[in-house]
Design a protein around this motif. Sequence first.
Motif, PDB file in Angstrom:
ATOM      1  N   LEU A  63       0.821  -1.220   0.000  1.00 22.98           N
ATOM      2  CA  LEU A  63       0.000   0.000   0.000  1.00 22.98           C
ATOM      3  C   LEU A  63       0.850   1.263   0.000  1.00 22.98           C
ATOM      4  O   LEU A  63       0.318   2.376   0.075  1.00 22.98           O
ATOM      5  N   CYS A  64       2.176   1.119  -0.108  1.00 24.86           N
ATOM      6  CA  CYS A  64       3.080   2.255   0.028  1.00 24.86           C
ATOM      7  C   CYS A  64       2.776   3.368  -0.969  1.00 24.86           C
ATOM      8  O   CYS A  64       2.594   4.539  -0.596  1.00 24.86           O
ATOM      9  N   GLN A  65       2.718   3.032  -2.247  1.00 25.24           N
ATOM     10  CA  GLN A  65       2.476   4.069  -3.254  1.00 25.24           C
ATOM     11  C   GLN A  65       1.106   4.711  -3.083  1.00 25.24           C
ATOM     12  O   GLN A  65       0.957   5.926  -3.237  1.00 25.24           O
ATOM     13  N   LEU A  66       0.115   3.909  -2.780  1.00 23.41           N
ATOM     14  CA  LEU A  66      -1.238   4.417  -2.593  1.00 23.41           C
ATOM     15  C   LEU A  66      -1.273   5.468  -1.487  1.00 23.41           C
ATOM     16  O   LEU A  66      -1.841   6.566  -1.659  1.00 23.41           O
ATOM     17  N   LEU A  67      -0.634   5.173  -0.356  1.00 21.13           N
ATOM     18  CA  LEU A  67      -0.701   6.068   0.793  1.00 21.13           C
ATOM     19  C   LEU A  67       0.230   7.266   0.625  1.00 21.13           C
ATOM     20  O   LEU A  67      -0.109   8.391   1.014  1.00 21.13           O
ATOM     21  N   SER A  68       1.409   7.042   0.057  1.00 18.38           N
ATOM     22  CA  SER A  68       2.371   8.136  -0.075  1.00 18.38           C
ATOM     23  C   SER A  68       1.921   9.187  -1.081  1.00 18.38           C
ATOM     24  O   SER A  68       2.315  10.354  -0.984  1.00 18.38           O
ATOM     25  N   SER A  69       1.107   8.790  -2.046  1.00 19.61           N
ATOM     26  CA  SER A  69       0.664   9.735  -3.075  1.00 19.61           C
ATOM     27  C   SER A  69      -0.700  10.322  -2.770  1.00 19.61           C
ATOM     28  O   SER A  69      -1.305  10.951  -3.635  1.00 19.61           O
ATOM     29  N   ASN A  70      -1.166  10.099  -1.509  1.00 17.66           N
ATOM     30  CA  ASN A  70      -2.497  10.587  -1.126  1.00 17.66           C
ATOM     31  C   ASN A  70      -3.567  10.120  -2.106  1.00 17.66           C
ATOM     32  O   ASN A  70      -4.454  10.884  -2.499  1.00 17.66           O
ATOM     33  N   GLY A  71      -3.457   8.845  -2.485  1.00 13.24           N
ATOM     34  CA  GLY A  71      -4.406   8.294  -3.445  1.00 13.24           C
ATOM     35  C   GLY A  71      -5.729   7.873  -2.852  1.00 13.24           C
ATOM     36  O   GLY A  71      -6.618   7.413  -3.581  1.00 13.24           O
ATOM     37  N   VAL A  72      -5.900   8.016  -1.545  1.00 10.74           N
ATOM     38  CA  VAL A  72      -7.143   7.609  -0.879  1.00 10.74           C
ATOM     39  C   VAL A  72      -7.983   8.860  -0.617  1.00 10.74           C
ATOM     40  O   VAL A  72      -7.594   9.733   0.177  1.00 10.74           O
ATOM     41  N   THR A  73      -9.123   8.958  -1.259  1.00 12.77           N
ATOM     42  CA  THR A  73     -10.059  10.053  -0.991  1.00 12.77           C
ATOM     43  C   THR A  73     -11.068   9.544   0.023  1.00 12.77           C
ATOM     44  O   THR A  73     -12.045   8.884  -0.317  1.00 12.77           O
ATOM     45  N   GLY A  74     -10.821   9.808   1.293  1.00 15.67           N
ATOM     46  CA  GLY A  74     -11.665   9.314   2.359  1.00 15.67           C
ATOM     47  C   GLY A  74     -10.834   8.859   3.531  1.00 15.67           C
ATOM     48  O   GLY A  74      -9.627   9.135   3.624  1.00 15.67           O
ATOM     49  N   LEU A  75     -11.450   8.123   4.434  1.00 15.41           N
ATOM     50  CA  LEU A  75     -10.807   7.687   5.663  1.00 15.41           C
ATOM     51  C   LEU A  75     -10.248   6.283   5.510  1.00 15.41           C
ATOM     52  O   LEU A  75     -10.683   5.502   4.656  1.00 15.41           O
TER      53      LEU A  75
END
Length: 630
Positions: A312-324
């Motif tokens: 999940l590193c790239q997902l979290l580091s790039s602020n790819g999650v819109t939400g909680l």
Amino acid sequence: MKTTLFFCLLFTTCLYSQCPDGDVTFNSQGDVEQFLSNYPDCNSISGDFIITGSVNNLASLNNIRSIEGSLIINNTQLVTISNFNNLNAVLNNIEISDNARLTEIIGFNRLLDLSFLFSVENNPRLVILDGFNRATDVFGNFILNGNTALETISGFTRLAAIHNAMAINDSPVLNSIPSFNNIILMNWFIQFYNTGLSEITGFDNLTTIGGGINPTLGLNISNNQNLITISGFNCLERIAFDLLIQDNPLLESIIGLSNLELVDQIVTIRNNDALSSLNGLQNLTTIASTGYETIVVLEVLNNPQLSDCNALCQLLSSNGVTGLTNISNNLAGCESEAEIETSNCTAFQGISCTSLTQPLAGDIDVDLNTDITWNAIPAATGYLISIGTSPEGAQIAYNVDVGNVTTYNLPNALPEDSTIFVKIKPYSNNVQATCCIEESFSTVNIPLGCTHLLQPRNNTTNVPVNTIFSWESVFGAAGYKISIGTTPGATDIANQIDVTDKTTYTLTENLPENTMIFVTVVPYNDTENSMGCIEESFTTTANVESLTVPKFFTPNNDGQNDTWFINDPLNEIEVVSIYNRYGKLLKTLNQIQQGWNGLFNNELMPVNDYWYIIKLKNGKQMNGHFTLKR
């Protein structure tokens, strides 16, 4: 497409007016028989075709070619549904449900699509679902639900589009599904819930799930008690709705999702007791979009062996999650979002596909016993191979894990004169190659071979006039034609007699005595006759009239014909040998008056034909066969 089909069906109904108008309903077996009596030539139903009640046999419905309404088979006494081999169109729904005795569904091999709803539900004894080999589309839902004894699904290899949803639920002993690799369209969702599958494979060409009007599920894999690996979505880039993976107690790997980049709504990975790593999600860069800011859209929860969430590193580091997010109650390393190292993410490194080295793609006249070899991929720790006779068919081998080798030894010879399709997917411990291309080659066309006589042998003499002809079987032969004559090339005794697939032939009359006999046996199949088969010959002896050889005996201790006994009044026999049909020696009679009681090793031999060879004291020999009866 449907409009044109409807017009064609209307035209067909007009053309075949031997059918009743509107719906046809069978409530009993008597209704079926009455329908056949009243409409023996009916082949097109203009309304719904409903089968229910005490119906137990559909054997005479093979004439039905089209149904302009729905086909509904509900709450019957049927054991097998196998009688719709000529049915090529159902305009509305196909529903097969609540049939308490039903064990198999086969024989829909002409259906081109599976209508607006294909539903097989709550048939508690259903074991096999097969026979939909031509269907390419489902215009609505594909639902298999509550078939608790279902073990095998096969025969959907041409299915290309499901316009709504696919759901395979509550089949806890289901251990096999076909390759769905031809599916390229799935507008709503795919759900595997409470199945017995150990691996979910076979969706390699599907790039997107969802995008239709359904607002929730996208890919749901839940409560599968035997599931170990999710490895079958190698081209999947986007799930337009939710990704839910939960309550799979043996699930260890989700590497089949390694091409997934975007989930439009929510990702939930929860209650998977054996899952230790999220490897397979390294390429995921975006979850949710505007409107989800106050909603938990990434939940990784209650996976008691999960310690590696670095995927999940790239997902979290790039602020790819819109939400909680809610990452908790896993092992250390995945107890919270803060435990996932995001300061030094490495770019996602996929694993390359490979290519054939032997045979090469495009090769022709490939030997049927060839081994399949391919280029090694340095990062690979293993390879999955599928082989079929049609694109994405995988009829010969389906997703076989060969380990870290680059050769596959076929268990059986390939079919001759065929195009063979091969897909090889390298994998490592962390990732699986994505979107690997299928390659193909063509096998050699081997002309059908000839055979030769086993009995009588070519050029033998003193052959009994009541001899039985036998010959070696030929690979690929569907049958044999035998010609027998008294001069070379003659057919005055038998002229191309077709013995079908048998390798023996018995004349109805004895051969002429002291005569040279000429024999030709020609194998054939659906496409060819063997060419250039050599004529063989032998010479008969004079018939020994003093011997009486019984044609059968009945060893049942009733005092009649209990022993096979040759009458030899002139004491001409030296020895008799008795064989079974496979040539195994069962008994040698040096004193012919003893006869044979049908025993071998103190066990009574089964009802069958048995062969004898009689060696006479003058050096001549007789052979033939007799039958053990009860």
